[in-house]
Design a protein around this motif. Structure first.
Motif, PDB file in Angstrom:
ATOM      1  N   ALA A 106       8.280  -5.857   3.437  1.00 44.65           N
ATOM      2  CA  ALA A 106       6.916  -5.743   2.903  1.00 44.65           C
ATOM      3  C   ALA A 106       6.367  -4.343   3.136  1.00 44.65           C
ATOM      4  O   ALA A 106       5.751  -3.739   2.243  1.00 44.65           O
ATOM      5  N   HIS A 164       7.509  -1.732   0.732  1.00 54.21           N
ATOM      6  CA  HIS A 164       6.946  -1.856  -0.612  1.00 54.21           C
ATOM      7  C   HIS A 164       5.425  -1.766  -0.611  1.00 54.21           C
ATOM      8  O   HIS A 164       4.780  -2.128  -1.602  1.00 54.21           O
ATOM      9  N   TRP A 201      12.772  -7.902  -4.327  1.00 51.96           N
ATOM     10  CA  TRP A 201      11.425  -7.356  -4.431  1.00 51.96           C
ATOM     11  C   TRP A 201      11.207  -6.595  -5.737  1.00 51.96           C
ATOM     12  O   TRP A 201      10.068  -6.382  -6.163  1.00 51.96           O
ATOM     13  N   ALA A 254       2.453 -10.663   0.636  1.00 51.72           N
ATOM     14  CA  ALA A 254       3.779 -11.018   0.125  1.00 51.72           C
ATOM     15  C   ALA A 254       3.975 -12.532   0.109  1.00 51.72           C
ATOM     16  O   ALA A 254       4.421 -13.111  -0.889  1.00 51.72           O
ATOM     17  N   SER A 276       7.279  -7.041  -6.153  1.00 51.67           N
ATOM     18  CA  SER A 276       6.496  -6.117  -5.327  1.00 51.67           C
ATOM     19  C   SER A 276       5.236  -5.659  -6.043  1.00 51.67           C
ATOM     20  O   SER A 276       4.166  -5.555  -5.432  1.00 51.67           O
TER      21      SER A 276
END
Length: 585
Positions: free
Chosen positions: A357, A360, A548, A367, A425
């Motif tokens: 996380a 990104h 992602w 998330a 993402s």
């Protein structure tokens, strides 16, 4: 020295202190502290969300700086999330505030308090709980409460009883009484411990009794008019085993209050000779101060939300077998019981998820909320809907606030718009931005927004799908508590006007993913299949770095994710009282 001179001198001292606390080195140290890194590792122009900052940590920082006299807001900091920008904003705010900073005066009178009975008004969420638990409400007839069981060994009933008495004396809300007019007061302390001695029963009989107690306690609706808001029982089992059963009504305390009371209970249990220290602040006084401090922000935020009312979506339309607006009573066991689905991510998986996380520029909470929303969208007839996110809104304007038991919860409504086919993402960053915008206007909470929607439509508006993140708040069941009383073996929460409550909490170094599902509402098999899809999607985010960067449709199995169209909710007007809907937990 004259009184005016004293005020001027203290004001000058406060200005100097404020500037010192908001100096670059102090800001760097505070931010590094919440990120759990060394101050020298912080780069001036690095996006702080990429370094792991989350909304809860940011709310804590904002609360600290505002308590020290700054006017900086959550929105100010989220729009420019770098150390350099924050230092500039705080320095500018400190300079702007010097003309108006004054030392605190005596406590203000408690707004709405009744001097004859010492009663005081309910907080917004308390009022929603109070309405929703009554019979005849949509998805009503249910108490909002936490119920937990801790399986341990050798817990002594006499010491525990003494500790519980000290606990209830310390925290007025554990003996709160709620009257028929929707007001509250601190009642007299009772004898809170019940002991169930099951040591002589056969194993089958013992397990049967434990199951009966669990079922009864999970779905209880105590008489809060008689002050029945906190219960504790100890089951004595063969070979020295024990089971501590704790039930806390959300009218009396929120999730973090559960952690506070468990921590205090452990201290009183382990140190029986220590007298309970009286707190310098109680929940009654906290509410008055909090309401006074938030008045201007509330008016501003109300205007912001009301501008957006016409464009807000409604709750996701999921495959249900009953109309969620059907009035429910406590006697209807098919619609007043909940069950829990859960999955635990171990410490290594938690670290992997948080690291991914961070890379990104997404908070872990955003998330996991996005993963939840994507799964809900797969079963909904639309990819844009309203989610209800509780907030832990304990305003730390005094050190004693951290040690209080009470309902400090608020909420924000999230426009989960997943209509664009974006990589995960990017979808998460969009959701995160909308969430941060909502939180920055959180002085006017989700309960009020739902009431505004209901008034505009002339019909009740519910947000019965809830996502709660407690990442960053620490573990509710601290290790010291588990050493004294045992490991949590059963945890559940339930409440009115909710049929799906998803939570993420920290437990044993990892993350516990829960869904509390209202029985009888969904078509058979839907909650289990959806939770399995959620679990598998989170696992992909942990184990597959490429996940992602792909659209979620490619991450979920289409064969088990039918998008279902369900009937629209009726728009018939209802009694005004039903408009005061409760939607969190």
């Amino acid at each position: 020295m004259s009184d005016e001179a004293v005020v001027q001198a203290r004001t000058a001292e406060g200005d100097v202190g404020s500037r010192a606390r908001h100096a670059p080195a102090a800001v760097r140290e505070a931010v590094a502290g919440v990120l759990e890194i060394a101050p020298e590792e912080l780069e001036d122009d690095r996006d702080l969300f990429e370094l792991g900052l989350d909304s809860l940590a940011l709310m804590s920082l904002v609360g600290t700086w505002r308590r020290e006299g700054s006017t900086v807001t959550f929105q100010d900091l989220t729009s420019r999330p770098t150390l350099r920008d924050w230092t500039t904003l705080l320095a500018r705010a400190a300079n702007d505030d010097t003309a108006t900073t004054v030392p605190p005066g005596p406590p203000a009178p408690v707004a709405g308090a009744d001097p004859d009975t010492d009663s005081f008004p309910l907080a917004t969420m308390q009022h929603a709980y109070w309405i929703g638990r009554q019979d005849g409400q949509p998805l009503g007839g249910v108490a909002a409460h936490f119920y937990v069981e801790l399986d341990g060994h050798g817990v002594d009933p006499a010491r525990l009883d003494t500790a519980l008495r000290s606990l209830v004396l310390r925290h007025g809300m554990l003996r709160a009484v709620f009257d028929e007019d929707g007001r509250q007061r601190f009642g007299a302390a009772g004898a809170p411990l019940t002991v169930h001695d099951l040591r002589e029963l056969a194993p089958v009989e013992s397990e049967s009794e434990l199951e009966r107690l669990r079922e009864r306690n999970t779905h209880t609706r105590p008489d809060i008019g008689a002050g029945d808001v906190f219960r504790a029982a100890l089951c004595l089992l063969p070979d020295g085993r024990t089971r501590l059963q704790i039930d806390l009504d959300m009218m009396a305390g929120d999730a973090l209050s559960l952690r506070v009371l468990l921590s205090d209970l452990r201290r009183f249990y382990e140190c029986p000779d220590e007298p309970p220290r009286e707190l310098g602040l109680d929940y009654r006084r906290y509410l008055a101060e909090h309401d006074s401090r938030r008045r201007t922000e509330r008016e501003r935020d109300a205007a912001w939300w009301r501008e957006r009312l016409p464009d807000l979506p409604r709750a996701p339309r999921l495959p249900t077998t009953v109309d969620p607006l059907t009035p429910v009573t406590a006697d209807d066991g098919t619609l007043t019981h909940s069950r829990r689905l859960h999955h635990w991510l171990g410490p290594a998986d938690k670290a992997a998820l948080l690291g991914a996380a961070r890379r990104h520029a997404v908070t872990p909470a955003a998330a996991l909320a996005t993963a939840f929303a994507e799964v809900i969208a797969a079963w909904s007839d639309s990819r844009r809907f309203l989610l209800n996110l509780p907030l832990f809104d304990r305003e730390m304007f005094a050190p004693e606030v951290a040690g209080l038991v009470g309902d400090f919860s608020s909420s924000v409504l999230l426009d989960a718009d997943l209509s664009a086919p974006l990589p995960f993402s990017r979808q998460a960053r969009g959701l995160q931005e909308r969430l941060q915008a909502g939180i920055s206007h959180g002085a006017y909470g989700g309960v009020e927004v739902l009431r505004d929607l209901a008034r505009a439509e002339g019909a009740p508006v519910l947000a019965p799908v809830v996502y709660t993140s407690a990442i960053g708040l620490g573990e509710i069941f601290e290790q010291d508590v588990q050493k004294s009383f045992g490991h949590p073996s059963w945890i559940i929460s339930q409440g009115p006007q909710v049929y799906l409550d998803a939570q993420v909490t920290e437990l044993d170094g990892g993350l516990l993913l829960n869904w509390d599902v209202r029985d009888g509402v969904f078509e058979a098999g839907v909650p289990d299949a959806a939770f399995d899809a959620y679990r598998r999607l989170v696992t992909r985010l942990v184990t597959d770095p490429d996940a992602w960067d792909r659209p979620v449709d490619g991450l979920l199995d289409p064969d088990v994710l039918p998008r279902r169209a369900v009937a629209a909710l009726p728009a018939a007007p209802v009694a005004d009282r039903a408009l005061h809907t409760r939607f969190f937990r």
